[in-house]
Design a protein around this motif. Structure first.
Motif, PDB file in Angstrom:
ATOM      1  N   CYS A 138      -2.721  12.322  -4.642  1.00 33.07           N
ATOM      2  CA  CYS A 138      -3.787  12.425  -5.641  1.00 33.07           C
ATOM      3  C   CYS A 138      -5.052  12.791  -4.697  1.00 33.07           C
ATOM      4  N   ASN A 139      -5.963  13.341  -5.630  1.00 35.64           N
ATOM      5  CA  ASN A 139      -7.122  14.008  -5.071  1.00 35.64           C
ATOM      6  C   ASN A 139      -8.012  12.838  -4.321  1.00 35.64           C
ATOM      7  N   ASP A 140      -8.098  11.532  -4.819  1.00 39.49           N
ATOM      8  CA  ASP A 140      -8.695  10.462  -4.191  1.00 39.49           C
ATOM      9  C   ASP A 140      -8.248  10.316  -2.632  1.00 39.49           C
ATOM     10  N   ASP A 141      -7.033  10.048  -2.595  1.00 38.86           N
ATOM     11  CA  ASP A 141      -6.488   9.686  -1.257  1.00 38.86           C
ATOM     12  C   ASP A 141      -6.438  11.001  -0.192  1.00 38.86           C
ATOM     13  N   ALA A 142      -6.191  12.304  -0.802  1.00 44.49           N
ATOM     14  CA  ALA A 142      -6.283  13.284  -0.095  1.00 44.49           C
ATOM     15  C   ALA A 142      -7.717  13.665   0.491  1.00 44.49           C
ATOM     16  N   LEU A 156      -8.377  11.097   3.556  1.00 43.43           N
ATOM     17  CA  LEU A 156      -7.744  11.540   4.668  1.00 43.43           C
ATOM     18  C   LEU A 156      -8.630  12.493   5.102  1.00 43.43           C
ATOM     19  N   LEU A 157      -8.777  13.620   4.546  1.00 47.49           N
ATOM     20  CA  LEU A 157      -9.605  14.852   5.088  1.00 47.49           C
ATOM     21  C   LEU A 157     -10.889  14.384   5.741  1.00 47.49           C
ATOM     22  N   ARG A 158     -11.800  13.771   4.892  1.00 46.83           N
ATOM     23  CA  ARG A 158     -13.054  13.345   5.223  1.00 46.83           C
ATOM     24  C   ARG A 158     -13.119  12.487   6.582  1.00 46.83           C
ATOM     25  N   ARG A 159     -11.848  11.910   6.714  1.00 45.63           N
ATOM     26  CA  ARG A 159     -11.742  10.824   7.989  1.00 45.63           C
ATOM     27  C   ARG A 159     -11.250  11.911   9.148  1.00 45.63           C
ATOM     28  N   GLY A 160     -11.131  13.222   8.982  1.00 48.77           N
ATOM     29  CA  GLY A 160     -10.656  14.114  10.037  1.00 48.77           C
ATOM     30  C   GLY A 160      -9.249  14.127  10.208  1.00 48.77           C
ATOM     31  N   GLU A 161      -8.195  13.689   9.243  1.00 52.23           N
ATOM     32  CA  GLU A 161      -6.762  13.690   9.347  1.00 52.23           C
ATOM     33  C   GLU A 161      -6.309  14.979   9.052  1.00 52.23           C
ATOM     34  N   LEU A 162      -5.068  15.356   9.660  1.00 51.11           N
ATOM     35  CA  LEU A 162      -4.397  16.266   9.281  1.00 51.11           C
ATOM     36  C   LEU A 162      -3.558  15.980   8.342  1.00 51.11           C
ATOM     37  N   THR A 163      -3.492  16.600   7.197  1.00 53.92           N
ATOM     38  CA  THR A 163      -2.983  16.079   5.946  1.00 53.92           C
ATOM     39  C   THR A 163      -1.901  17.114   5.544  1.00 53.92           C
ATOM     40  N   ALA A 164      -0.789  16.641   4.787  1.00 53.57           N
ATOM     41  CA  ALA A 164       0.173  17.800   4.291  1.00 53.57           C
ATOM     42  C   ALA A 164       0.320  17.395   2.854  1.00 53.57           C
ATOM     43  N   VAL A 165       0.538  18.555   2.078  1.00 54.81           N
ATOM     44  CA  VAL A 165       1.038  18.563   0.766  1.00 54.81           C
ATOM     45  C   VAL A 165       2.125  19.544   0.249  1.00 54.81           C
ATOM     46  N   TRP A 166       3.169  19.323  -0.285  1.00 54.67           N
ATOM     47  CA  TRP A 166       4.073  20.330  -0.761  1.00 54.67           C
ATOM     48  C   TRP A 166       3.713  20.544  -2.108  1.00 54.67           C
ATOM     49  N   PRO A 167       3.018  21.415  -2.852  1.00 52.92           N
ATOM     50  CA  PRO A 167       2.659  21.734  -4.153  1.00 52.92           C
ATOM     51  C   PRO A 167       3.756  22.046  -5.019  1.00 52.92           C
ATOM     52  N   GLU A 168       5.041  22.478  -4.627  1.00 59.72           N
ATOM     53  CA  GLU A 168       5.937  22.705  -5.681  1.00 59.72           C
ATOM     54  C   GLU A 168       6.523  21.493  -6.051  1.00 59.72           C
ATOM     55  N   GLY A 169       6.564  20.274  -5.593  1.00 55.55           N
ATOM     56  CA  GLY A 169       7.021  19.179  -6.127  1.00 55.55           C
ATOM     57  C   GLY A 169       8.429  19.015  -6.240  1.00 55.55           C
ATOM     58  N   TYR A 170       8.761  18.599  -7.072  1.00 55.18           N
ATOM     59  CA  TYR A 170      10.171  18.395  -7.851  1.00 55.18           C
ATOM     60  C   TYR A 170      10.877  19.582  -8.126  1.00 55.18           C
ATOM     61  N   ARG A 192       6.149  27.446  -8.820  1.00 54.56           N
ATOM     62  CA  ARG A 192       4.943  27.493  -9.217  1.00 54.56           C
ATOM     63  C   ARG A 192       3.944  26.312  -8.492  1.00 54.56           C
ATOM     64  N   PHE A 193       2.752  26.578  -8.168  1.00 54.48           N
ATOM     65  CA  PHE A 193       2.020  25.743  -7.190  1.00 54.48           C
ATOM     66  C   PHE A 193       1.083  24.616  -8.126  1.00 54.48           C
ATOM     67  N   GLY A 194       1.577  24.113  -9.232  1.00 48.75           N
ATOM     68  CA  GLY A 194       0.687  23.456  -9.989  1.00 48.75           C
ATOM     69  C   GLY A 194      -0.489  24.069 -10.377  1.00 48.75           C
ATOM     70  N   ARG A 195      -1.769  23.182 -10.452  1.00 45.20           N
ATOM     71  CA  ARG A 195      -2.996  23.823 -10.975  1.00 45.20           C
ATOM     72  C   ARG A 195      -3.967  23.769  -9.779  1.00 45.20           C
ATOM     73  N   GLY A 196      -3.546  23.968  -8.448  1.00 43.59           N
ATOM     74  CA  GLY A 196      -4.374  24.236  -7.570  1.00 43.59           C
ATOM     75  C   GLY A 196      -5.115  23.036  -6.968  1.00 43.59           C
ATOM     76  N   GLY A 197      -4.838  21.721  -7.557  1.00 42.01           N
ATOM     77  CA  GLY A 197      -5.617  20.441  -6.964  1.00 42.01           C
ATOM     78  C   GLY A 197      -5.688  20.454  -5.441  1.00 42.01           C
ATOM     79  N   PHE A 198      -4.845  20.794  -4.614  1.00 44.95           N
ATOM     80  CA  PHE A 198      -5.036  20.834  -3.164  1.00 44.95           C
ATOM     81  C   PHE A 198      -5.983  21.665  -2.732  1.00 44.95           C
ATOM     82  N   VAL A 199      -6.240  22.970  -3.461  1.00 45.17           N
ATOM     83  CA  VAL A 199      -7.244  23.778  -3.157  1.00 45.17           C
ATOM     84  C   VAL A 199      -8.861  23.342  -3.374  1.00 45.17           C
TER      85      VAL A 199
END
Length: 358
Positions: A202-206, A209-223, A238-245
Motif C-alpha cells: 500500500c502507498n503508506d507502507d511503501a 519504507l522509502l523515506r527511511r532509506g530502505e531498498l523496497t521492491a514491488v511486483w505491479p503485475e500482481g496476481y 498490466r501494471f495497475g494504475r501506477g501507484g508505485f510511480v
C-alpha cells in the motif's frame, strides 16, 4: 514484410506484433530459447528485440556450462540439511538471550539471517543456480524502488530476489518486499512474511519504507503475473494504475527496473480451474504438468536456471512536487518502466541457453 505500424502503438505492442506475425523473418538462435520447451506446444523462434536495450555487464560470449546442482547428489542433500540445522540451532541459542530487535513492520533481521536466508540459499544456489547482473545499479545507500516482472504460480521470485540483493550487494543491503493482502491473511504465512521483511503493498507502507532509506521492491503485475498461463510467459501484464510511480515521485526515490528470467518455468501453468479457485477463495487454481497429478511432489518447483538483471535507475528527483498528482506523468513513467523490463526480458531470452541446464 512485417505488419504495418499503427499510430500510437507502444514499443512492446510492436515487438509482440512482430513476434506473432507469421510473415516476419526471425533470427535463429543456436543456444535455444525457452519457447522451445513448450510441454507439447509448437517450437518458437527467437523474437526480434530492440537493440537499444543494452545489458552492459552481461557477457556476449558463450557462458561456460553450469555445473550440475549439488542437490542432485546425496552429498548435496546432506550438506543442505546440515547447514539448515546448524543455522537453526544457533538461532535458538541466541534467541534465548533475548538480544534481538524487530521493527514496526515486523521485520526480524535475526530470524532472517539465522534461519530464513540459510534455508533459501540452498535453493538459490543449488536448485535455481541464480545468476545476477547489474547489482551495481542499486543505490549504495538510501532509498530505491525495485520494480520487477512477476511469475511462477507461487511468488518465489520475490524471495529469490531478496536473497540476491542481500548476498550480491556490496553493502549487503536488505530488500523490503511489498506483498498482496492475501500473504498476510494466512496465520503462519503472514507472520513469516513480516519476519523476513515484507509488508502490505500500500502507498503508506511503501512511502514509510522509502523515506527511511530502505531498498523496497514491488511486483505491479500482481496476481495477473503469477497466475498467467505458460503460453503467455514473459509477456508482461498490466501494471495497475501506477501507484508505485506515485510513491517514487513523492519520495524522490530512484526506480530500478528488474528483469527475472527463470521464474516462468518452475510451475508451467497449462490451465486455470477458475470454478475451483472461486470456491476456495483463490485468484486462480493452477494446473501444471505435475500438479495436482503427483500430489505433494507436484508442488516441488522445477529446477530452471535463473538470471536476475537489475537495470539502470530511472531517477525521479528531477520532477517537481506536482508530478505525483499528474495522471499523464504517472502513466508515462509507468509505461516507461514496463517497457524497460519487457525489452530487457526479450534480450535476455534471446541470449539464454537451456531452460533447465543453463
Amino acid at each position: 514484410m512485417a505488419a504495418a505500424e499503427k499510430p500510437g502503438e507502444s514499443r512492446t505492442a510492436k515487438v509482440i506484433a512482430l513476434y506473432t506475425d507469421p510473415n516476419v523473418r526471425r533470427r535463429s538462435a543456436n543456444t535455444g530459447h525457452p519457447n522451445t520447451d513448450g510441454f507439447g506446444l509448437r517450437d518458437a523462434d527467437v523474437m526480434p528485440i530492440h537493440e537499444g536495450i543494452d545489458l552492459h555487464d552481461e557477457p556476449t560470449a558463450p557462458v561456460a556450462p553450469v555445473r550440475n546442482s549439488p542437490l542432485f547428489s546425496l552429498g548435496g542433500i546432506r550438506g543442505a540439511i546440515a547447514d539448515s540445522l546448524i543455522a537453526t540451532s544457533g538461532f535458538i541459542r541466541e534467541r534465548m538471550t533475548g538480544d534481538f530487535a524487530v521493527d514496526e513492520f515486523g521485520f526480524d533481521p535475526h530470524f532472517a539471517e539465522s534461519v530464513w536466508f540459510p534455508a533459501v540459499r540452498q535453493v538459490y544456489e543449488k536448485w535455481f543456480r541464480v545468476e545476477v547482473t547489474g547489482i551495481e545499479n542499486l543505490p549504495a545507500t538510501g532509498p530505491g524502488l525495485l520494480v520487477a516482472n512477476h511469475a511462477g504460480s507461487i511468488p518465489i521470485d520475490a524471495v529469490i530476489t531478496s536473497l540476491a540483493v542481500r548476498d550480491k550487494h556490496p553493502n549487503q543491503r536488505y530488500l523490503r518486499l511489498l506483498a498482496a493482502d492475501m500473504a498476510f491473511e494466512a496465520p503462519v504465512v503472514g507472520d513469516l512474511a513480516r519476519r523476513i521483511g515484507a509488508t502490505l503493498a500500500c502507498n503508506d507502507d511503501a512511502d514509510a519504507l522509502l523515506r527511511r532509506g530502505e531498498l523496497t521492491a514491488v511486483w505491479p503485475e500482481g496476481y495477473k503475473g503469477i497466475g498467467k498461463l505458460y503460453k503467455d510467459r514473459y509477456k508482461l501484464q498490466r501494471f495497475g494504475r501506477g501507484g508505485f510511480v506515485t510513491t517514487a515521485l513523492r519520495t524522490k526515490a530512484p526506480i530500478i527496473p528488474v528483469s527475472i528470467v527463470g521464474s516462468e518455468e518452475i510451475y508451467p501453468m497449462i490451465a486455470d480451474l477458475k470454478p475451483l479457485a472461486r470456491t476456495l477463495g483463490l485468484p486462480y487454481f493452477p494446473i501444471t504438468p505435475l500438479f495436482p497429478w503427483l500430489g505433494p511432489l507436484g508442488v516441488i518447483p522445477l529446477p530452471s536456471k535463473w538470471h536476475i538483471h537489475f537495470g539502470k535507475p530511472i531517477y525521479t528527483d528531477g520532477y517537481d512536487e506536482s508530478a505525483a498528482d499528474d495522471p499523464m506523468v504517472v502513466f508515462d513513467l509507468t509505461d516507461h518502466v514496463r517497457e524497460e523490463i519487457q525489452q530487457t526480458l526479450f534480450r535476455m531470452l534471446s541470449r539464454r541457453g537451456s531452460v533447465y541446464f543453463g
